[in-house]
Structure formats: C-alpha cells, structure tokens
Design an enzyme around this catalytic site. Structure first.
Site, PDB file in Angstrom:
ATOM      1  NE  ARG A  73     -13.406 -16.659 -37.524  1.00 26.78           N
ATOM      2  CZ  ARG A  73     -13.590 -17.726 -38.292  1.00 26.78           C
ATOM      3  NH1 ARG A  73     -14.722 -18.397 -38.245  1.00 26.78           N
ATOM      4  NH2 ARG A  73     -12.638 -18.149 -39.102  1.00 26.78           N
ATOM      5  CE  LYS A  79     -12.723 -25.458 -40.294  1.00 28.03           C
ATOM      6  NZ  LYS A  79     -12.338 -24.046 -40.487  1.00 28.03           N
ATOM      7  CE1 TYR A 121     -44.394 -36.425 -32.329  1.00 26.91           C
ATOM      8  CE2 TYR A 121     -42.453 -36.761 -33.702  1.00 26.91           C
ATOM      9  CZ  TYR A 121     -43.223 -37.096 -32.599  1.00 26.91           C
ATOM     10  OH  TYR A 121     -42.831 -38.103 -31.777  1.00 26.91           O
ATOM     11  CG  MET A 125     -34.844 -38.304 -32.077  1.00 25.33           C
ATOM     12  SD  MET A 125     -35.002 -38.736 -30.336  1.00 25.33           S
ATOM     13  CE  MET A 125     -35.703 -37.248 -29.656  1.00 25.33           C
TER      14      MET A 125
HETATM   15  C1  LIG Z   1     -12.145 -23.831 -41.921  1.00 33.76           C
HETATM   16  C2  LIG Z   1     -11.062 -23.017 -42.511  1.00 33.76           C
HETATM   17  C3  LIG Z   1     -10.729 -23.141 -43.862  1.00 33.76           C
HETATM   18  C4  LIG Z   1     -11.518 -24.001 -44.831  1.00 33.76           C
HETATM   19  O1  LIG Z   1     -12.688 -23.323 -45.192  1.00 33.76           O
HETATM   20  P1  LIG Z   1     -13.705 -23.907 -46.289  1.00 33.76           P
HETATM   21  O2  LIG Z   1     -14.692 -22.830 -46.492  1.00 33.76           O
HETATM   22  O3  LIG Z   1     -14.310 -25.135 -45.688  1.00 33.76           O
HETATM   23  O4  LIG Z   1     -12.877 -24.226 -47.475  1.00 33.76           O
HETATM   24  C5  LIG Z   1      -9.648 -22.418 -44.326  1.00 33.76           C
HETATM   25  N1  LIG Z   1      -8.945 -21.607 -43.502  1.00 33.76           N
HETATM   26  C6  LIG Z   1      -9.242 -21.450 -42.207  1.00 33.76           C
HETATM   27  C7  LIG Z   1      -8.447 -20.531 -41.357  1.00 33.76           C
HETATM   28  C8  LIG Z   1     -10.317 -22.143 -41.664  1.00 33.76           C
HETATM   29  O5  LIG Z   1     -10.619 -21.985 -40.367  1.00 33.76           O
END
Ligand SMILES: *Cc1c(COP(=O)(O)O)cnc(C)c1O
Length: 362
Positions: A129, A33, A255, A303
């Site tokens: 969640r 993702k 800065y 930046m």
């Molecule tokens: C992002 C995600 C993972 C992977 O998590 P990591 O901590 O990066 O290994 C696994 N399961 C779900 C449902 C996720 O959203």
C-alpha cells in the site's frame, strides 16, 4: 430525549495505553486517527497527554485539530503529506511526518526548514500500500539524511495480517524490515508493530510501537492471547427499550421479515439503528445485553430502531437498558455477526451523543 448514547471511558483508555506501552517496552505512539476510532480525538488525546509519547493521525487536518485543542505532544502524520504546500504548516506546528514516496523526498529537498523535522521513512515490506520498495529505500534514506533540516529519522513499516496468528506473512514482513535495517546505521530507531503485532508477535516490538485499536479495548486476533485479555472496552453504545409487543408464533418482525417467531415472543423495540452506526445487517441472534443480562437481536435492524427478544427477560420492559457493545459485550463480537470489523463499527458511530467519563483530575 432519545436514550441512545455512547459513553467513552477515558480511564479505560489510559489503562489500555499503559498496557500497550509496557508490552512494547519502549515508546508508544497513540494512534488517534479517524477521530480516535470514533471515540473523539481531542478528548482522547487530552486524556493521554502527559503520558503518551506521541500521537498518530491520518492527515494534517486531524493534526491541526489536536494542536488547536492545545495538544503539545509530538504528532505523526501516518500518511505523510498529500501536497508539498503542507510543509509550511508541518514546520509551523512542529509535526512529524511519514515519508513513503519519492515525490515526498523531492518536496522535502526543495523546502528548507528553520527547525529540524522528524521523518519516519516508510518501507513497503509486503503490504503493497504505502511505503518505498526495498530497492529504493536506502537511497531515499540517504537523501533525507543529507538534508540539514531533517532531524531524527525513524525506519518504519506496517503489517497487513498481524492478527492472523499462524500466518507466515508477519515473520516475512519482519525479515524484510530487518534486512533494510541492516543497511542503515547501527542504532537506527525503528517502528513496525501495530496493536495486533504488539500483542501477538513479540519480536516486532522495537523502539516505537503504534497501537491503535487496542487503545480502545478491542482486537481482531484470531486466537486467544493473554496480552489481549487485559484490555478494557472504552466505548459503551447503549439505548433503551421504548416499546414492547407480544407476538404469537409464526409472526414476522421488521423489514423484509428476516425473522419469524417460532414461539410466543415478547419483542422489545430499542431506540438505536444503523443511522447510529449499528450494523444494518447484523443477523438475528447477535448478542446484546439487556439490563445487564445476555440477550439477542431479532429481525432486521432499522434506521432508528432495532428489536430484541424479551421472552426470557420477563422483568425487562419499557425503559430497560440495552448495551449494544461495551465492557460486557465486545464490539468485535457484534462486528463478526455482520461481516464487519471492530474498526468499522467504532469509526462508524454517528448521531448518538458521546459523553466522556473518567477524565483525569485537572
Ligand atoms: C492505523 C495505523 C496503526 C494502528 O493500527 P491498529 O491495527 O489499529 O493498531 C499503526 N500504524 C499505522 C501506519 C497506521 O496507519
């Protein structure tokens, strides 16, 4: 040309995937993702295709990007679908979906499909969640099981603090998951471990593990684990020194004058800044690697540029290479210096050209 660049080592990615899969002992869903945590989802999925049991993405847009690039392996929508009208595309592209809310069960009941859909039914074991509450879980499972167009089903959940090795939350979540599994048919396929759980909590390894961060060679475990030692950094963020200044003691740099020299100091200006995804508030002393040797950031990150201390690097000068994170400098270490996480830094990569090495021979 501006020398800032990110190099993605696909051989290291494959190594990490194999390590994760071997640890898990079953199947491993490679989580790609958010553009593979900033590494390039298409490049990473191509590097793992043929090897990965499946890929995990956040949404249908990310899944379609992989399908359009020719990825044929299973792809799981980790947050399920956001609107019922995505179901036609899910069917067309043979995607797998998470089901985490009762309205998604309603939508599936109203949407007959010609080929079986694989559904991962998510239980909230304490993260609060996504996921069905425990008292609604078996009812949702049974409703889905009754649909002829639902194929294989996987019971899943997700940990909120598996990187804290002495926290009781993970065993508690696992116990809640096991209680729910006990109410499902024997042999139900299960998945709960993310990277941290997979490495640090062996009892969480089930039929499927879901490694994300560890595929990219990083982790946030709060105590040493040899399972993490085998990981290899996939991304190297580096640039070069483009200017050198000699300053007397007592001079501010950059800065807000957050750093003032305490000795005669040779300052190197590096072409990389927060617009590239380097943390703006990384503190003076944050490690960098200058021509292969340990060095330090000094002064506020700008930046497009940042400054490093070259005083103890007399051989370094204009053109010297500066690794900001990578195989010699864990991104998690850099992240910790600015109250960030490796997740944030890797997914925050911007502007710099990304180049892959270690592609498998065609
Ligand atoms: C992002 C995600 C993972 C992977 O998590 P990591 O901590 O990066 O290994 C696994 N399961 C779900 C449902 C996720 O959203």
């Amino acid at each position: 040309m501006r020398p800032a660049r990110a190099t993605i080592d696909l051989e290291a990615l494959r190594h990490n995937y194999r390590h994760a899969r071997a640890l898990g002992g079953g199947k491993a869903l490679a989580v790609v993702k958010a553009d593979a945590y900033g590494h390039g989802a298409v490049d990473c999925a191509r590097a793992l295709e043929g090897e990965a049991d499946g890929f995990g993405v956040a949404c249908i847009e990310e899944a379609l990007e992989l399908r359009e690039a020719g990825i044929r392996a299973p792809i799981l929508l980790l947050e399920g679908f956001f609107e019922a009208d995505e179901l036609a595309l899910i069917e067309q592209h043979a995607l797998w979906t998470v089901v985490a809310s009762p309205w998604q069960v309603d939508a599936l009941e109203r949407h007959p499909m010609a080929r079986p859909l694989q559904a991962w039914v998510k239980l909230d074991t304490g993260m609060h969640r996504l996921g069905l509450p425990p008292d609604e879980y078996s009812r949702a499972w049974q409703r889905l099981r009754a649909l002829p167009w639902i194929g294989d089903m996987v019971a899943m959940s997700h940990f909120s603090r598996a990187d804290e090795l002495s926290h009781a939350g993970t065993p508690q979540q696992l116990a809640s998951f096991e209680t729910a599994l006990a109410g499902l048919p024997a042999g139900t396929v299960a998945s709960i471990a993310n990277s941290a759980a997979l490495m640090a909590w062996p009892r969480t390894r089930r039929d499927w593990v879901r490694p994300g961060l560890m595929l990219y060679g990083s982790h946030m475990l709060d105590a040493p684990r040899e399972e993490a030692d085998a990981l290899r950094a996939v991304m190297t963020l580096e640039s070069k020194v483009i200017s050198v200044r000699d300053l007397a003691a007592g001079e501010p740099i950059g800065y807000a004058g957050t750093f003032t020299t305490t000795r005669a100091t040779r300052v190197g200006v590096v072409a990389a800044g927060y617009a590239d995804g380097y943390p703006q508030y990384a503190t003076s002393g944050t490690p960098v690697v200058i021509d292969g040797r340990p060095g330090e950031l000094i002064g506020r990150v700008s930046m497009d540029m940042l400054t490093v201390d070259l005083t103890d690097h007399p051989e370094a000068g204009i053109g010297s290479s500066v690794e900001l994170w990578g195989p010699r400098l864990p991104v998690a270490e850099v992240a910790a210096r600015s109250g960030n996480s490796p997740y944030r830094l890797l997914t925050g990569l911007k502007r710099v050209p990304r180049r892959c090495i270690g592609a498998a021979p065609a």
